[in-house]
Scaffold this active site. Structure first.
Site, PDB file in Angstrom:
ATOM      1  N   GLY A  34       0.747  -1.228   0.052  1.00 32.17           N
ATOM      2  CA  GLY A  34       0.006   0.151   0.056  1.00 32.17           C
ATOM      3  C   GLY A  34       1.052   1.292  -0.095  1.00 32.17           C
ATOM      4  N   LEU A  35       1.779   1.423   0.784  1.00 36.24           N
ATOM      5  CA  LEU A  35       2.485   2.470   1.047  1.00 36.24           C
ATOM      6  C   LEU A  35       3.437   2.756   0.051  1.00 36.24           C
ATOM      7  CD1 LEU A  35       3.064   4.950   2.772  1.00 36.24           C
ATOM      8  CD2 LEU A  35       4.657   3.756   4.355  1.00 36.24           C
ATOM      9  N   LYS A  36       3.889   1.623  -0.496  1.00 34.27           N
ATOM     10  CA  LYS A  36       4.908   1.701  -1.637  1.00 34.27           C
ATOM     11  C   LYS A  36       4.174   2.139  -2.988  1.00 34.27           C
ATOM     12  CE  LYS A  36       6.135  -1.576   1.444  1.00 34.27           C
ATOM     13  NZ  LYS A  36       5.387  -2.167   2.513  1.00 34.27           N
ATOM     14  N   ASP A  84     -79.737  -5.042 -18.422  1.00 29.83           N
ATOM     15  CA  ASP A  84     -81.015  -5.710 -18.567  1.00 29.83           C
ATOM     16  C   ASP A  84     -81.772  -5.238 -17.412  1.00 29.83           C
ATOM     17  OD1 ASP A  84     -80.325  -6.883 -20.763  1.00 29.83           O
ATOM     18  OD2 ASP A  84     -80.047  -8.869 -19.844  1.00 29.83           O
ATOM     19  N   TYR A 113     -79.866 -38.224 -21.456  1.00 31.15           N
ATOM     20  CA  TYR A 113     -80.093 -39.648 -21.156  1.00 31.15           C
ATOM     21  C   TYR A 113     -80.805 -40.177 -20.059  1.00 31.15           C
ATOM     22  CZ  TYR A 113     -76.084 -39.248 -24.673  1.00 31.15           C
ATOM     23  OH  TYR A 113     -75.378 -38.781 -25.704  1.00 31.15           O
TER      24      TYR A 113
END
Length: 1192
Positions: free
Chosen positions: A147-149, A539, A800
């Site tokens: 990070g710092l580098k 209706d 039926y």
């Protein structure tokens, strides 16, 4: 061989985007900054492109500082401040924690071949530092030791200053780590670390020096990171930016800063998310959530271990947990199974801020800003407070409901059977009307009227009239909405999926241009509609006026009551009755039956008039339609919204059945002549009047179709079938096909609800099998009418199978003499079926039944015939030893004599426990074969339905290997084959109780004969009985009164017939003397008869009094003429004919004496007749049972 180049990390980091991200300006999504230093900090978007690597430089130094603050948190020397500054391109970060140890680093010195100290190693040597190998419980944000580098390798110059309490170390690094100046080390008692640097802006795509906008953007972003850090480190450590303390020391403050612009004044829900095990329990997470409809997607800010991470498992865990809660709450609130919500929906209105430390995580992604950890860590160890989830879920669901309401407003459907008016939606849209027709036949009538053209140039046309079909039915919108009150007190009306997808109603919305979010209070709002009004064309029957029109009104009242107030909703009031008089072309038209009745009473005779009823719009002939549309405007009536309408809409169409039940306990109060005149004079109909008359009439009619009358135990359809059967089979009781007989009933009894339902009712009225509803069918079925196997659903087709009237039973249970005394239903001006029968025995408690209607439930279990006969006989027969006891019981409303459930055709057992009877099936057990054989089922349980219910019971099927049904239509034989060693386990699991043994429990061989004794009253409405005794006691006076009416009417008719026959005999004796044949005409002959004291009589009325009341007989029978004498033939004047008449008079006199005697008998007139008829009914029932209800 290919050559491989080897480069050191420093050179690689200069040229590549490794770890830092892109080395040039790009568009960074979601980039934000704090541009203001006002009291209320506000995060705003940064729209310009920036270099990710540059931001990473600044971010790494900030994360290093917060890592140091966390590392010192438990030490004596803590970090009390972190100072971040950015001015003229120079970035600086300082903290007052213990400095970097100032000591020579032996390994680095050997490599560099010079003295190298630890601070230089930490800042200038790649893959070196304390973050290379981190412990599992580490909460540092730094990773890989680069990070710092990275900051140094991308800087023109940098100055590292650190003090460890003994020495102070200052070192300058130039030209991107190419030149490292020797450090200056001096004694010092201070403790701090400060890094200042100037990035290589030009190489990263920036101006040199920075432009004003670049400086502003970068400063705003760094300020934002400082504010994030303030929330992360919390109290005890002050974060400064450009020497000013950041005021975001809490997760709530940070959330407010992010949402102040987009969702000001929103509630911020906060919570602490704790874990239950180390190392996670040492680091609780702070969370703040803002819920607002202004957010369109889920967004979050996560400051974990000091890093602003863009995603991670912690966010997934939170979203899934919220989603589960939202779905549960949403379904509980909306109560609509069709409505679903997704993870995206449930979290789309949330902005979440999560701040804290999580041990053992890894950072992934190009810029190492994506959190990675096993997801089960959160599921296993972390828990989100229920109070936080509950409060946030309420807010989310409120927004979801509001969004659904707005989203549904734009639901599009295909509009069927719509014809647009030519001017709809245009400049003259307000002059247009949308004609909403009940169905296709009504559309045909409207089309005929709108296309009259030249024959009606001033009438309506498609220029200003559109048409749409209501499809014959409308959904009840009132029951398809959920009114939900939000935390803010706002009421949201949410339409369910069925309503929003309803093509008819949604079609009306689209065609009219209606907006669910608009109230239409102003003319400006109403002017946006595509039509000026909607006209219902239905209706003139109960379905049209009472149901469909009522539902349309309810729909508009529910969502747009202001439209009704402003006269937007209208109806086409067409003539109900036309009276055509001979010799006249124009009929007299009536719109209400009350108007016709009042008019008819004023007429001396209607012999020369033809009365036609028009309940359906399709009944109007073409020439009548032309006449109607010439006066179209006069038939358009406007609905008004009066004070009581709101409550009535809720009663008739809302979900509170108790309110509706109270209203429907009474009948309809018909319109008065004054009311109809008032309606016509202003052509306005109050909604309350429509609801109280038409809608209530429909509701009561629907009830009478579904719930029987307590006097005869019949619904309206069954009563029509019986009346039709008595009439149809009167002269010849030969069998008829069900569908043919159904046609006869529809024609003669004016049945208007479809042949399928009518044929089904006829079949049910002839069913006679164990478990059927009717123990005493009114018809004899020839063919397959269903069995207990499928509960009657296996009946043959109406084409039926045939029926005959069960005449031996009908003639005794419903004496023909009663038919002249009963009140009748009139359909289209013609007499149809009785409003109710009053059978010789209380049929309402002699049969089974079950049906719901309008909030009532009707359930009856037939009572034992022997008990009913005993009770009725005890009531009628004064010599019965229990007569006085029963009358005492009736007077004091108590029960003395038994009235048990019927066990006819039932081979099981009936037992009583407490206030209820229970029916039990029977079974045999073969332990050797491991089989239980069921030989009877509980009352009215169909075989197939029973077996299916057992198979669906998983805890029962655990013990069952196979179920085999060998049952016939008359007997039950169901074999339940058990799995090995199951019987003892069944006895153990299904415990025996006082009410049932283990097998009865296991095989569900018991049901409760619980009753709901709700019946229709004689004059309409519902009466709720508490016991079968109450029904019997209520029925008895009606049957008793009928005998007195019967005898009194017979007495009046006999007297009139004796008068007439006596006058004829006298005339025969005096005919030679009177010699009427010598007179010129009938008028002269009548004068002679009058002078000789012969009474003028209404011969037709006396011979066939039919439905004439005693009052009508007394008034009209003696106001006739002498036709009864003048029409006598010569053979009727013979002595033999006279002798027969004298004998007839004697018989009538004898009968008259008997009737007078019966009128005087005790305990009431006609008691002995009733007893005789009871005997006849019992005899018919016994014969029917002995012949399987074939009576032969």
């Amino acid at each position: 061989m290919e050559a491989f180049e080897i480069s050191d990390f420093k050179e690689h980091a200069k040229k590549k985007s490794m770890w830092a991200g892109a080395l040039n300006k790009v568009t960074i999504s979601g980039l934000m900054g704090v541009f203001t230093e006002d009291e209320d900090l506000m995060a705003l978007p940064i729209h310009r492109d920036h270099c990710p690597a540059l931001l990473k430089i600044f971010d790494e130094l900030i994360v290093n500082a917060t890592d140091h603050e966390r590392a010192c948190h438990s030490k004596t020397k803590k970090v009390t401040y972190i100072k971040i500054s950015f001015d003229k391109g120079v970035f600086s970060c300082e903290n007052d924690g213990p400095g970097i140890p100032i000591a020579k680093h032996e390994q680095a010195s050997l490599i560099a071949k010079r003295d190298v100290y630890v601070p230089e190693v930490a800042s200038c040597f790649f893959l070196a530092g304390t973050n290379i190998n981190k412990a599992k419980d580490c909460i540092k944000g730094g990773t890989n030791g680069v990070g710092l580098k990275l900051a140094m390798v991308h800087s023109q110059w940098a100055i590292l200053t650190t003090a460890d309490g003994a020495q102070k170390y200052v070192q300058q690094i130039n030209q991107r780590l190419d030149i490292i100046e020797p450090p200056t080390i001096t004694p010092s008692r201070e403790m701090f670390t400060r890094i200042e640097l100037m990035p290589v802006y030009q190489e990263l795509g920036y101006a040199e020096p920075l432009s004003e906008t670049e400086q502003a953007d970068l400063s705003a972003w760094i300020y934002l990171r400082a504010c994030q850090c303030a929330a992360y480190v919390g109290k005890g450590t002050t974060i400064y930016y450009n020497d000013k303390p950041c005021r975001t020391g809490s997760v709530m403050a940070l959330a407010k800063m992010y949402t102040l612009l987009s969702a000001p004044n929103s509630t911020i829900h906060t919570a602490t998310i704790k874990a239950d095990a180390k190392p996670y329990s040492l680091h609780p997470l702070q969370v703040a959530a803002v819920v607002s409809p202004k957010f369109k997607k889920f967004e979050h800010v996560s400051i974990i271990n000091g890093v602003n991470c863009v995603k991670g498992e912690h966010v997934t865990f939170l979203k899934k947990t919220i989603n589960e809660m939202v779905i549960k709450k949403f379904q509980q609130t909306i109560k609509d199974k069709n409505r679903k919500t997704t993870l995206r929906d449930s979290c789309s209105n949330i902005f979440v801020v999560i701040v804290g430390s999580i041990p053992g995580i890894e950072w992934t992604g190009q810029r190492k800003d994506e959190l990675s950890i096993a997801e089960n860590v959160f599921k296993t160890h972390y828990s989100i407070p229920s109070s936080f989830l509950t409060s946030m879920t309420r807010s989310i669901v409120d927004i979801l409901l509001q969004s659904i309401s707005k989203k549904d407003n734009h639901k599009q459907v295909d509009v069927d059977k719509y014809t647009r008016a030519r001017n709809a939606g245009g400049k003259r849209a307000q002059d247009c009307m949308l004609l909403a027709a009940e169905g296709d036949s009504a559309l045909s009538l409207l089309r005929t009227g709108l296309t009259l053209g030249k024959s009606n140039p001033s009438g309506p046309s498609f220029d200003f009239c559109g048409m749409i079909s209501l499809g014959g039915v409308i959904m009840n919108a009132c029951k398809k909405v959920t009114n939900i009150t939000t935390d803010s007190g706002e009421t949201i009306m949410v339409r369910n999926e069925q309503l929003t997808n309803n093509k008819v109603l949604q079609g009306i919305v689209q065609v009219l241009g209606l907006d669910f979010n608009c109230h239409y209070k102003t003319q400006e709002e109403r002017a946006k509609l595509r039509y000026g009004c909607i006209v219902a064309c239905v209706d003139q029957d109960l379905d049209g006026c009472g149901k469909i029109l009522g539902l349309l009104l309810a729909y508009f009242h529910l969502f747009w009551p202001q439209l009704i107030i402003h006269g937007f909703v209208k109806r086409l009031l067409t003539p109900l009755i036309r009276v055509y008089e001979k010799g006249k072309t124009m009929p007299v038209e009536f719109y209400y039956e009350q108007e016709f009745d009042a008019w008819a009473k004023k007429q001396t005779s209607l012999v020369n008039h033809t009365v036609k009823y028009y309940k359906g719009l399709a009944a109007h002939d073409t020439h009548e339609v032309k006449s109607m549309f010439k006066h179209f405007d006069n038939m358009v009536y406007t609905f008004t919204l009066d004070d009581s309408a709101k409550e009535l809409f809720h009663i008739y169409f809302g979900g509170e059945s108790e309110l509706r039940k109270r209203e429907l306990c009474t009948g309809v109060v018909p319109l008065t002549e004054t009311q109809t005149q008032s309606i016509h004079s202003v052509r306005r109909i109050p909604c309350s009047l429509h609801l109280q008359v038409d809608t209530k009439a429909y509701k009561l009619d629907a009830i009478e179709r579904q719930i029987p009358n307590f006097l005869d135990g019949m619904t309206r359809a069954r009563r029509k079938i019986l009346a039709g059967g008595v009439k149809c089979f009167a002269s010849n009781n030969r069998e008829r096909k069900v569908f043919q007989f159904g046609g006869y009933v529809a024609d003669h009894m004016f049945y208007h609800h479809g042949d399928m339902s009518l044929n089904t009712s006829i079949i049910k009225a002839a069913q006679y099998y164990p478990g059927s509803s009717h123990l005493y069918p009114v018809f004899i079925g020839i063919g397959s009418f269903g069995s207990r196997h499928l509960g009657g659903k296996d009946a043959g087709s109406p084409r039926y199978i045939s029926v005959q009237l069960a005449s031996e039973f009908i003639k005794t249970m419903f004496p023909a003499e009663d038919s002249w005394l009963l009140p009748y239903v009139f359909e289209d001006g013609q007499r149809a079926e009785p409003e109710y029968y009053v059978p010789v025995l209380p049929l309402a408690i002699m049969e089974y039944g079950a049906n719901p209607s309008e909030g009532w439930k009707y359930t009856t279990w037939a009572r034992q015939l022997e008990d009913i006969l005993a009770l009725v006989r005890a009531y009628v027969d004064k010599d019965n030893p229990k007569h006085e006891l029963l009358h005492y019981a009736i007077k004091h409303k108590i029960t003395i004599l038994p009235l048990r459930p019927s066990n006819y055709n039932f081979k099981g057992h009936l037992k009583r426990f407490g206030q209820y009877y229970y029916s039990y099936g029977t079974y045999d057990i073969s332990e050797q074969r491991n089989i239980i054989t069921i030989t009877e089922l509980p009352l009215r349980v169909p075989t197939v339905a029973y077996i299916e219910s057992i198979k669906k019971s998983s805890n029962r099927m655990t013990f069952i290997e196979e179920i085999i049904d060998y049952s016939s239509s008359e007997t039950i034989e169901i074999l339940v084959k058990l799995k090995p060693n199951s019987l003892n386990r069944i006895v153990e699991e299904f415990k025996e109780t006082e009410e049932q043994d283990s097998i009865e429990n296991f095989l569900r061989l018991r049901n409760c004969l619980h009753s709901h004794l709700n019946f229709v009253k004689p004059k309409g409405g519902i009466i709720e009985f508490n016991s079968y005794y109450e029904i019997l006691y209520a029925w008895l006076p009606y049957r008793r009164e009928l005998y007195q009416k019967r005898l009194m009417r017979e007495h009046a008719v006999l007297k009139l017939r004796i008068i007439m026959e006596t006058a004829i005999v006298r005339y025969i004796n005096e005919s030679a003397e009177l010699n009427l044949s010598h007179y010129e005409d009938e008028k002269e002959a009548s004068r002679i008869l009058s002078e000789h004291g012969f009474p003028p009589l209404n011969h037709t009325l006396i011979i066939s009094p039919e439905f004439a009341s005693i009052e009508e007989l007394n008034q009209k029978a003696l106001q006739g003429c002498y036709t009864y004498i003048l029409s006598l033939q010569a053979r009727e004047l013979l002595i033999a004919a006279k002798t027969r008449r004298v004998e007839k008079i004697k018989k009538m006199q004898a009968r008259l004496d008997k009737v007078e005697q019966l009128l005087q008998e005790s305990p009431f007139p006609g008691a002995s007749v009733w007893l005789e008829e009871i005997d006849a009914v019992e005899k018919a029932i016994i014969k029917g049972r002995n012949t399987q209800w074939k009576f032969h």
